[in-house]
Design an enzyme around this catalytic site. Structure first.
Site, PDB file in Angstrom:
ATOM      1  N   SER A  54       0.788  -1.236   0.000  1.00 53.89           N
ATOM      2  CA  SER A  54       0.000   0.000   0.000  1.00 53.89           C
ATOM      3  C   SER A  54       0.817   1.281   0.000  1.00 53.89           C
ATOM      4  O   SER A  54       0.243   2.370  -0.093  1.00 53.89           O
ATOM      5  CB  SER A  54      -0.973  -0.008   1.182  1.00 53.89           C
ATOM      6  OG  SER A  54      -2.050  -0.875   0.907  1.00 53.89           O
ATOM      7  N   TYR A  66     -10.752   2.304   4.942  1.00 48.31           N
ATOM      8  CA  TYR A  66      -9.676   2.026   3.989  1.00 48.31           C
ATOM      9  C   TYR A  66     -10.190   1.094   2.891  1.00 48.31           C
ATOM     10  O   TYR A  66     -10.602  -0.022   3.167  1.00 48.31           O
ATOM     11  CB  TYR A  66      -8.527   1.370   4.756  1.00 48.31           C
ATOM     12  CG  TYR A  66      -7.210   1.337   4.047  1.00 48.31           C
ATOM     13  CD1 TYR A  66      -6.323   2.402   4.159  1.00 48.31           C
ATOM     14  CD2 TYR A  66      -6.823   0.235   3.293  1.00 48.31           C
ATOM     15  CE1 TYR A  66      -5.093   2.370   3.533  1.00 48.31           C
ATOM     16  CE2 TYR A  66      -5.597   0.198   2.665  1.00 48.31           C
ATOM     17  CZ  TYR A  66      -4.727   1.265   2.782  1.00 48.31           C
ATOM     18  OH  TYR A  66      -3.505   1.236   2.159  1.00 48.31           O
ATOM     19  N   ASN A  88      -9.263  -0.324  -1.061  1.00 45.29           N
ATOM     20  CA  ASN A  88      -8.397  -0.378  -2.236  1.00 45.29           C
ATOM     21  C   ASN A  88      -9.111   0.094  -3.497  1.00 45.29           C
ATOM     22  O   ASN A  88      -8.477   0.570  -4.439  1.00 45.29           O
ATOM     23  CB  ASN A  88      -7.879  -1.801  -2.424  1.00 45.29           C
ATOM     24  CG  ASN A  88      -6.894  -2.207  -1.347  1.00 45.29           C
ATOM     25  OD1 ASN A  88      -5.842  -1.592  -1.195  1.00 45.29           O
ATOM     26  ND2 ASN A  88      -7.225  -3.234  -0.585  1.00 45.29           N
ATOM     27  N   GLY A 102       3.011  -0.852   3.871  1.00 45.62           N
ATOM     28  CA  GLY A 102       2.197  -1.828   3.158  1.00 45.62           C
ATOM     29  C   GLY A 102       2.859  -3.175   3.074  1.00 45.62           C
ATOM     30  O   GLY A 102       4.090  -3.298   3.151  1.00 45.62           O
ATOM     31  N   SER A 128      -0.424 -14.235  11.075  1.00 50.66           N
ATOM     32  CA  SER A 128       0.231 -14.500  12.351  1.00 50.66           C
ATOM     33  C   SER A 128       1.398 -13.566  12.633  1.00 50.66           C
ATOM     34  O   SER A 128       1.820 -13.437  13.785  1.00 50.66           O
ATOM     35  CB  SER A 128       0.718 -15.961  12.397  1.00 50.66           C
ATOM     36  OG  SER A 128       1.638 -16.220  11.350  1.00 50.66           O
TER      37      SER A 128
END
Length: 389
Positions: free
Chosen positions: A81, A189, A191, A332, A364
């Site tokens: 990002s 947010y 995309n 990002g 994770s």
């Protein structure tokens, strides 16, 4: 289905030696910080810092599983990002040239999508349009609304990582879903906003976004290590490898996903860069070398109520360090690769970093990633002292 990229082995040692020779003053606290980040679970980290003490570069961990070479400090990485900051800067260059109006309805430029006429170009860049995120929406009640199949986690993503998605189709899918909120009423947010920004750029210029990015941003700044790949699957050498872990028939598998088709994320996060180029870009952007000062100020002005605490301007976050300072940033990640980009508001002090790791459906490593980011910001922008609160 692992991807064998032999050019990495040929190029990494030379790049590592070159960067080590140019590493600048001894900064043991920075080297320890990136070594601790690797110890938290990431495969490799590279760091580039420019401040009043000069330039410092370093790396820790490994570039490829099963091998000893460190990640090349100026290796190429998928920056996720951070692409949004480049895209926003490109839109604002076109604003400066009089080709786009920030507060004009976006539908005027892209009538075929029949957007709500209250949605402005500014709302796209600041994530206040309310348009559904084509990569999926997480809601406050814990539910998740899936987006395109490519973003389905696990084996399905691995099996479909070379599929090509047209940006128009990503937008159409998003618009087939209910809006998250009324235009300008909240912040979320998405995309989709930046894929629309890409299509807007292409509409007003008549040229592909990669060509315009080269003409107005990459070329003038000499960013030879930065690419807007659109559908290109390979990443230039040298680079560290990215991996994805998933379960298949009860067995855990880890696959090299360094090579994949980034069209699934489009201008929401498809670009490739280096720590050096990211440093040059963010410094030039904030110091006024790319944009008129009034547009830099617009970019770094967080969107107003009802969501002032998000600190999001136009393609950047503006954050309080907790110790009397402010940083402008965007970060990002993209399937085993990630990039960090921080700067003071005048571009005089910068931190850029890249990370390579084993990604998975459970995200994770999200906590180690966030901890890594905070640790580096504290070391560089807060003189190593944590927020007293």
């Amino acid at each position: 289905m692992a991807v064998n990229l032999t050019d990495q082995d040929e190029n990494t040692p030379r790049a590592t030696v070159r960067d080590a020779a140019a590493a600048g003053p001894d900064r043991p606290e920075l080297q320890k910080a990136i070594e601790d980040i690797v110890a938290s679970g990431l495969s490799g980290v590279t760091l580039r810092v420019h401040d009043e003490r000069g330039d410092w570069t370093g790396s820790a961990g490994v570039a490829e599983m099963g091998k000893a070479a460190k990640p090349p400090v100026d290796g190429h990485v998928r920056i996720g990002s951070n692409t949004k900051t480049f895209t926003a800067a490109l839109v604002l260059r076109l604003v400066a040239d009089g080709k786009i109006e920030l507060d004009a309805p976006a539908v005027g430029y892209l009538p075929e999508f029949e957007l709500d006429d209250r949605i402005t170009v500014r709302m796209l860049l600041q994530h206040t349009s309310g348009i559904f995120n084509f990569t999926g929406e997480y809601y406050e009640d814990g539910t998740f609304a899936p987006g395109i199949p490519a973003t389905t986690a696990g084996k399905e993503w691995v099996d479909n990582r070379y599929a090509t998605y047209r940006p128009e189709d990503l937008v159409k899918l998003a618009l087939s879903k209910s809006a998250r909120f009324e235009p300008g009423a909240d912040w979320s947010y998405s995309n989709t906003n930046y894929v629309l920004a890409r299509l807007l750029i292409e509409r007003v210029t008549g040229r592909p976004v990669a060509q315009e990015m080269q003409r107005l941003i990459l070329g003038p700044l000499g960013l030879t290590g930065t690419v807007a790949p659109t559908t290109q699957t390979e990443i230039p050498a040298p680079h560290a490898h990215a991996y994805y872990r998933y379960e298949d028939d009860g067995q855990e598998r880890t696959v090299d996903v360094t090579s994949h088709n980034p069209s699934w994320i489009s201008s929401g996060g498809d670009m490739i860069s280096t720590t050096r180029d990211l440093q040059t870009f963010v410094s030039a952007l904030l110091s006024g070398r790319l944009l008129p000062s009034e547009l830099v100020a617009e970019m770094c002005t967080p969107c107003p109520t009802p969501v002032p605490d998000m600190g999001y301007g136009l393609g950047v976050f503006v954050r309080d360090t907790g110790r009397g300072g402010t940083v402008v940033t965007h970060n990002g990640g993209a399937a085993g690769h990630a990039a960090l980009m921080f700067s003071t508001r005048d571009g005089s002090k910068t931190l850029t970093a890249t990370l390579n790791y084993v990604d998975d459906a459970d995200l994770s490593l999200s906590v180690p990633f966030q901890n890594a980011m905070q640790r580096l910001v504290t070391e560089v922008f807060c003189d190593g002292q944590a927020d007293p609160t």
